[in-house]
Write a protein that holds these residues in place. Structure first.
Motif, PDB file in Angstrom:
ATOM      1  N   GLY A  66     -28.085 -12.644 -22.072  1.00  0.00           N
ATOM      2  CA  GLY A  66     -27.242 -13.820 -22.154  1.00  0.00           C
ATOM      3  C   GLY A  66     -25.808 -13.579 -22.580  1.00  0.00           C
ATOM      4  N   ARG A  67     -25.013 -14.649 -22.442  1.00  0.00           N
ATOM      5  CA  ARG A  67     -23.578 -14.555 -22.687  1.00  0.00           C
ATOM      6  C   ARG A  67     -23.244 -14.250 -24.145  1.00  0.00           C
ATOM      7  N   LEU A  68     -24.167 -14.547 -25.074  1.00  0.00           N
ATOM      8  CA  LEU A  68     -23.939 -14.264 -26.489  1.00  0.00           C
ATOM      9  C   LEU A  68     -24.676 -13.006 -26.928  1.00  0.00           C
ATOM     10  N   SER A  69     -24.835 -12.051 -26.034  1.00  0.00           N
ATOM     11  CA  SER A  69     -25.615 -10.847 -26.291  1.00  0.00           C
ATOM     12  C   SER A  69     -25.100 -10.065 -27.503  1.00  0.00           C
ATOM     13  N   HIS A  70     -25.903 -10.077 -28.569  1.00  0.00           N
ATOM     14  CA  HIS A  70     -25.562  -9.266 -29.740  1.00  0.00           C
ATOM     15  C   HIS A  70     -25.742  -7.783 -29.437  1.00  0.00           C
ATOM     16  N   ASN A  71     -26.633  -7.473 -28.518  1.00  0.00           N
ATOM     17  CA  ASN A  71     -26.841  -6.073 -28.171  1.00  0.00           C
ATOM     18  C   ASN A  71     -25.640  -5.503 -27.427  1.00  0.00           C
ATOM     19  N   ALA A  93     -24.780 -11.638 -19.676  1.00  0.00           N
ATOM     20  CA  ALA A  93     -24.423 -10.663 -20.708  1.00  0.00           C
ATOM     21  C   ALA A  93     -23.169  -9.888 -20.323  1.00  0.00           C
ATOM     22  N   GLY A  94     -23.001  -9.665 -19.032  1.00  0.00           N
ATOM     23  CA  GLY A  94     -21.841  -8.894 -18.584  1.00  0.00           C
ATOM     24  C   GLY A  94     -20.790  -9.704 -17.882  1.00  0.00           C
ATOM     25  N   TYR A  95     -21.206 -10.840 -17.273  1.00  0.00           N
ATOM     26  CA  TYR A  95     -20.274 -11.590 -16.441  1.00  0.00           C
ATOM     27  C   TYR A  95     -20.687 -13.053 -16.466  1.00  0.00           C
ATOM     28  N   HIS A  96     -19.979 -13.862 -17.241  1.00  0.00           N
ATOM     29  CA  HIS A  96     -20.354 -15.256 -17.388  1.00  0.00           C
ATOM     30  C   HIS A  96     -19.326 -16.152 -16.723  1.00  0.00           C
ATOM     31  N   LEU A  97     -19.781 -16.946 -15.759  1.00  0.00           N
ATOM     32  CA  LEU A  97     -18.954 -17.945 -15.095  1.00  0.00           C
ATOM     33  C   LEU A  97     -19.287 -19.321 -15.652  1.00  0.00           C
ATOM     34  N   ARG A 102     -15.819 -11.463 -18.999  1.00  0.00           N
ATOM     35  CA  ARG A 102     -16.260 -10.235 -18.336  1.00  0.00           C
ATOM     36  C   ARG A 102     -16.354  -9.134 -19.385  1.00  0.00           C
ATOM     37  N   ARG A 103     -17.462  -8.433 -19.357  1.00  0.00           N
ATOM     38  CA  ARG A 103     -17.620  -7.220 -20.152  1.00  0.00           C
ATOM     39  C   ARG A 103     -17.775  -6.033 -19.203  1.00  0.00           C
ATOM     40  N   PRO A 104     -17.575  -4.811 -19.684  1.00  0.00           N
ATOM     41  CA  PRO A 104     -17.891  -3.647 -18.846  1.00  0.00           C
ATOM     42  C   PRO A 104     -19.338  -3.700 -18.401  1.00  0.00           C
ATOM     43  N   MET A 105     -19.608  -3.322 -17.157  1.00  0.00           N
ATOM     44  CA  MET A 105     -20.968  -3.426 -16.640  1.00  0.00           C
ATOM     45  C   MET A 105     -21.852  -2.262 -17.077  1.00  0.00           C
ATOM     46  N   SER A 106     -21.267  -1.101 -17.345  1.00  0.00           N
ATOM     47  CA  SER A 106     -22.122   0.053 -17.640  1.00  0.00           C
ATOM     48  C   SER A 106     -21.430   1.038 -18.552  1.00  0.00           C
ATOM     49  N   GLY A 107     -22.248   1.895 -19.130  1.00  0.00           N
ATOM     50  CA  GLY A 107     -21.801   2.984 -19.975  1.00  0.00           C
ATOM     51  C   GLY A 107     -22.897   4.033 -20.016  1.00  0.00           C
TER      52      GLY A 107
END
Length: 361
Positions: free
Chosen positions: A163-168, A290-294, A276-281
């Motif tokens: 989800g968009r509020l991903s603490h992880n 978690a990575g892309y919330h519209l 937007r967050r980075p998709m991978s690492g």
């Protein structure tokens, strides 16, 4: 048993997580899905997609599963803007040219069940990922809490779909690099036995609000509103009261809900933000919100989740599967740029709707 080694651990078992588990299972020895929800959870959310979504479901091998959820196909809609009404028919390019809307408490469990049918996918529910283990700059495993006990799990790949509020995601340091606050509050409820066409949607755009009715199951409709925060402030009341007023006063929805039955409670969300967050690492990937919330006002969140799952699947297929080679985090490089490029148009449309604008009282 949860403890031990898994090829893939997926945190979150809703649209993005279940779809990712299904898509990655052919390339993994074992997949563990850790989902925090109860089997009887109700989410005041729906999933909506059109031809693009249908093609994505087909590409992922899940179209049959979503069609089995029982939502009728819609081939057009009525649009009311102020007092002007227009009818729209969807271009019939092919057999995928229709729109569907499915309640999330129907769709998400269906996707989780079909993921489990792979045979190498195990679902731990209710359970949650509470910590992430990293060594040498790469994710190596997680702590899973279930039934009051913590279980140590190692993995080759961690997929966050929580989800968009991903603490992880925060734990990974995957900070948002683009953020757009939303002024919209979205509310919805499900109704049965409305005297409305079961193959057609309805949209009413008025100053500061959007009212929608969409068929979403046998004899069932979702009635929703998007309300600008300024309209809520000017009304001086609770958003639920404004929802009731907007729907009651609408010439299409009002008479229908007056004789129909509300079969769910009212729910929704406000004070959201697109991000937007980075998709991978190294050893990890983010899919879904978690990575892309519209903002849900555009009903494009399902598409973005499916695009991310498909991109991840295709990269894993290109690598040749999930094993120790993923110790090299560079094999997942470039996913962020690919996702952002594919979804740029959707981002622009949603971001434009989230810009501050005057609202008539």
């Amino acid at each position: 048993m949860i403890a031990g080694h898994w090829s893939v651990v997926v945190a979150g078992g809703r649209i993005a997580g279940a779809t990712a588990a299904w898509a990655l299972a052919p390339y993994a020895e074992s997949v563990l899905v850790v989902d925090a929800s109860q089997a009887t959870s109700f989410w005041p959310q729906q999933s909506t997609w059109d031809r693009e979504g249908n093609l994505l479901w087909q590409d992922l091998g899940l179209l049959e599963a979503v069609l089995a959820c029982g939502a009728p196909r819609t081939y057009g809609h009525t649009l009311r803007v102020d007092d002007d009404v227009a009818e729209y028919e969807y271009p019939q390019q092919d057999g995928h040219s229709y729109r569907m809307t499915v309640p999330r408490e129907v769709l998400d469990p269906a996707l989780l069940r079909v993921a489990e049918s792979r045979g190498n996918v195990t679902v731990a529910r209710p359970a949650r990922v509470t910590d992430i283990t990293s060594r040498g700059g790469r994710v190596r495993g997680v702590t899973v809490r279930q039934g009051g006990a913590d279980h140590q799990v190692s993995c080759d790949l961690l997929v966050l779909a929580d989800g968009r509020l991903s603490h992880n995601a925060d734990r990974l340091g995957a900070e948002p690099y683009r953020v757009v606050p939303s002024p919209w509050v979205a509310l919805l409820a499900y109704f049965a036995d409305l005297p409305l066409r079961p193959d057609r949607g309805y949209f009413s755009s008025q100053p500061g609000s959007l009212a929608i009715s969409t068929p979403c199951g046998p004899g069932q409709w979702c009635v929703s509103t998007d309300m600008h925060q300024r309209l809520i402030d000017e009304s001086g009341g609770h958003p639920a009261r404004l929802f009731a007023r907007i729907t009651a006063e609408d010439p299409h929805i009002g008479p229908a809900v007056k004789v129909g039955r509300q079969v769910s409670r009212l729910g929704g969300a406000g004070k959201l933000r697109m991000q937007r967050r980075p998709m991978s690492g190294p050893g990890w990937c983010l899919v879904g919100d978690a990575g892309y919330h519209l903002d849900p006002v555009t009903a494009r969140g399902t598409k973005s989740a499916l695009v991310a799952a498909r991109i991840l699947r295709d990269r894993i297929a290109e690598i040749g599967g999930i094993d120790g080679t993923l110790l090299d985090g560079t094999l997942l490089d470039g996913l962020t740029e690919q996702r952002d490029a594919e979804l740029e148009e959707d981002w622009v449309v949603a971001a434009e709707l989230c810009q501050p604008a005057p609202v008539a009282s």
